[in-house]
Scaffold this active site. Sequence first.
Site, PDB file in Angstrom:
ATOM      1  N   ARG A 283      59.679 -39.096 -81.462  1.00 10.51           N
ATOM      2  CA  ARG A 283      58.402 -39.024 -82.187  1.00 10.51           C
ATOM      3  C   ARG A 283      58.562 -39.062 -83.706  1.00 10.51           C
ATOM      4  NH1 ARG A 283      57.498 -35.279 -77.843  1.00 10.51           N
ATOM      5  NH2 ARG A 283      56.018 -36.176 -76.353  1.00 10.51           N
TER       6      ARG A 283
ATOM      7  N   LYS B  59      55.759 -50.397 -93.343  1.00 14.24           N
ATOM      8  CA  LYS B  59      55.329 -51.170 -92.178  1.00 14.24           C
ATOM      9  C   LYS B  59      56.544 -51.503 -91.325  1.00 14.24           C
ATOM     10  CE  LYS B  59      51.067 -53.629 -93.339  1.00 14.24           C
ATOM     11  NZ  LYS B  59      50.468 -54.973 -93.515  1.00 14.24           N
TER      12      LYS B  59
ATOM     13  N   GLU C 142      58.114 -65.206-100.697  1.00  9.24           N
ATOM     14  CA  GLU C 142      57.504 -63.880-100.739  1.00  9.24           C
ATOM     15  C   GLU C 142      57.415 -63.378-102.183  1.00  9.24           C
ATOM     16  OE1 GLU C 142      55.385 -61.516 -98.602  1.00  9.24           O
ATOM     17  OE2 GLU C 142      56.916 -62.395 -97.302  1.00  9.24           O
TER      18      GLU C 142
ATOM     19  N   LYS D  42      53.851 -53.701-105.194  1.00  6.22           N
ATOM     20  CA  LYS D  42      53.674 -53.168-103.852  1.00  6.22           C
ATOM     21  C   LYS D  42      53.601 -51.652-103.867  1.00  6.22           C
ATOM     22  CE  LYS D  42      54.939 -53.783 -99.078  1.00  6.22           C
ATOM     23  NZ  LYS D  42      55.725 -54.576 -98.101  1.00  6.22           N
TER      24      LYS D  42
ATOM     25  N   GLU E 289      46.476 -49.712 -95.099  1.00  8.26           N
ATOM     26  CA  GLU E 289      45.761 -50.988 -95.116  1.00  8.26           C
ATOM     27  C   GLU E 289      44.299 -50.857 -94.683  1.00  8.26           C
ATOM     28  OE1 GLU E 289      46.399 -55.425 -93.349  1.00  8.26           O
ATOM     29  OE2 GLU E 289      48.201 -54.366 -93.939  1.00  8.26           O
TER      30      GLU E 289
ATOM     31  N   ARG F   4      45.492 -52.863 -99.574  1.00  8.59           N
ATOM     32  CA  ARG F   4      46.787 -53.304 -99.070  1.00  8.59           C
ATOM     33  C   ARG F   4      46.699 -54.643 -98.353  1.00  8.59           C
ATOM     34  NH1 ARG F   4      51.714 -49.721 -96.468  1.00  8.59           N
ATOM     35  NH2 ARG F   4      53.097 -51.490 -96.125  1.00  8.59           N
TER      36      ARG F   4
ATOM     37  N   ASN G  51      48.787 -59.576 -97.839  1.00  6.33           N
ATOM     38  CA  ASN G  51      48.874 -60.587 -96.787  1.00  6.33           C
ATOM     39  C   ASN G  51      48.556 -61.992 -97.284  1.00  6.33           C
ATOM     40  OD1 ASN G  51      49.532 -58.913 -94.475  1.00  6.33           O
ATOM     41  ND2 ASN G  51      47.486 -58.060 -94.679  1.00  6.33           N
TER      42      ASN G  51
ATOM     43  N   HIS H 146      49.898 -65.033 -95.537  1.00  2.00           N
ATOM     44  CA  HIS H 146      50.439 -64.590 -94.259  1.00  2.00           C
ATOM     45  C   HIS H 146      49.543 -64.923 -93.067  1.00  2.00           C
ATOM     46  CE1 HIS H 146      53.132 -62.526 -96.919  1.00  2.00           C
ATOM     47  NE2 HIS H 146      53.793 -61.962 -95.936  1.00  2.00           N
TER      48      HIS H 146
ATOM     49  N   HIS I  49      51.688 -66.528 -90.414  1.00  5.87           N
ATOM     50  CA  HIS I  49      52.038 -65.874 -89.149  1.00  5.87           C
ATOM     51  C   HIS I  49      51.674 -66.755 -87.958  1.00  5.87           C
ATOM     52  CE1 HIS I  49      52.164 -61.441 -90.722  1.00  5.87           C
ATOM     53  NE2 HIS I  49      53.235 -62.132 -91.034  1.00  5.87           N
TER      54      HIS I  49
ATOM     55  N   HIS J 150      60.457 -66.760 -92.400  1.00  3.80           N
ATOM     56  CA  HIS J 150      59.183 -66.124 -92.721  1.00  3.80           C
ATOM     57  C   HIS J 150      58.654 -66.575 -94.086  1.00  3.80           C
ATOM     58  CE1 HIS J 150      56.009 -63.153 -92.972  1.00  3.80           C
ATOM     59  NE2 HIS J 150      56.542 -62.658 -94.084  1.00  3.80           N
TER      60      HIS J 150
END
Length: 393
Positions: free
Chosen positions: A154, A176, A218, A260, A270, A274, A278, A281, A285, A298
């Site tokens: 956990r 993330k 990026e 960031k 987000e 935030r 993206n 992206h 993606h 990527h």
Amino acid sequence: MTTTGPGGSSEPANEGTPEVSLDRSPRPRRSSAPPPISVELGERTYEVVVGPHALDDLGTRLPVPSQATRAALVTNPTVEALYGEVVRTALSERGLEVDTIEVPDAEAAKSLETLGEVYHRMAAIPLRRQDLVVALGGGVVGDLAGFAAATWNRGVAVAQIPTTLLAQVDSAVGGKTGINLPEGKNLVGAFHQPTVVVADTGILATLPERERRAGLGEVAKYGFIADPVVLELLESRPDAAIAGDADVLTEVVRRGVAVKAEIVTSDERESGRRALLNYGHTIGHAIEALTDYAVYRHGEAVALGMVAAARLGERMGVSEDGLADRTVALLERLGLPVGGVRLDPAEVRQALTRDKKAQADGVRFVLCRTPGEAFVVEAPSPGLLDEVLRSLA
């Protein structure tokens, strides 16, 4: 997957153990090193160390949970051969017994299968809630190890040591974590902030050139959404950036991380700003998923997504004229793809329905009015989106 290091017994995990406390006592800093960038999240605040030779004093940079006795070092074979011993030595000097877990060196490693194997290795160590996970590698290792840490017992502390440009400027910072499914990228994940990020920009020159180019995609994102100086640096010294010049890369990585860090501080999970991270992206993606993560890195997919976003913004009348041309010109100078993608627009739109920004009436897009000013728009019309997608052919 292969494993090395001791796997002997240890005391069983104590489910009643309180939340991990970290040793944050002052440690010596190199006088010539740039100051760390802080991600301000209250008790979970952490430093991002960016600069050449950052690995040289790794042992002084690592906050170690006060009751930790073991560390699981998650890496891939290539990075392990280069930097594994350096990191193991630093962890050993902090009194930790280190077990190394090697995972494949490819996007396909971000899978349920690989995650399950990591869990089995953690059980065999055994890694307790009070111990530490260290992610040493690029974005794949960071996302996978971070998610394993977020969910093992956990939640176990994780330190991120990114070794690629893309990971240093983006994925290692912000908490993330996640893995991919055939249906989409990062659909299974969690927010789990690291205790530290140590980004040695001096090692980036050793990367394959394609990896540096992909990372620059990026990097450019931060110039478009918040800091136009990044674009000016890349436009003025593209060859140096591609070659891995430490001065250029340190400056653009620090600027990207600063952007960031500020955004994550204001919107950790987000719910608002935030989402601006993206940029490029959304379609990027989708392209990755529809090509089975086997064609584009990527950052290359993000480059294509930024071209699409700039064209979409101009066609919608919300972006300044010439943004798309400037985007294409910069990305071409960085050796990144700006076209040549032939995908069925209907398949792309179907993939977009699984995007995390999707709403009941479609997917939202991050666009730029002008470099440094990004915002989110509601779903464009299918016809307009199809037109932009076809422009990437």
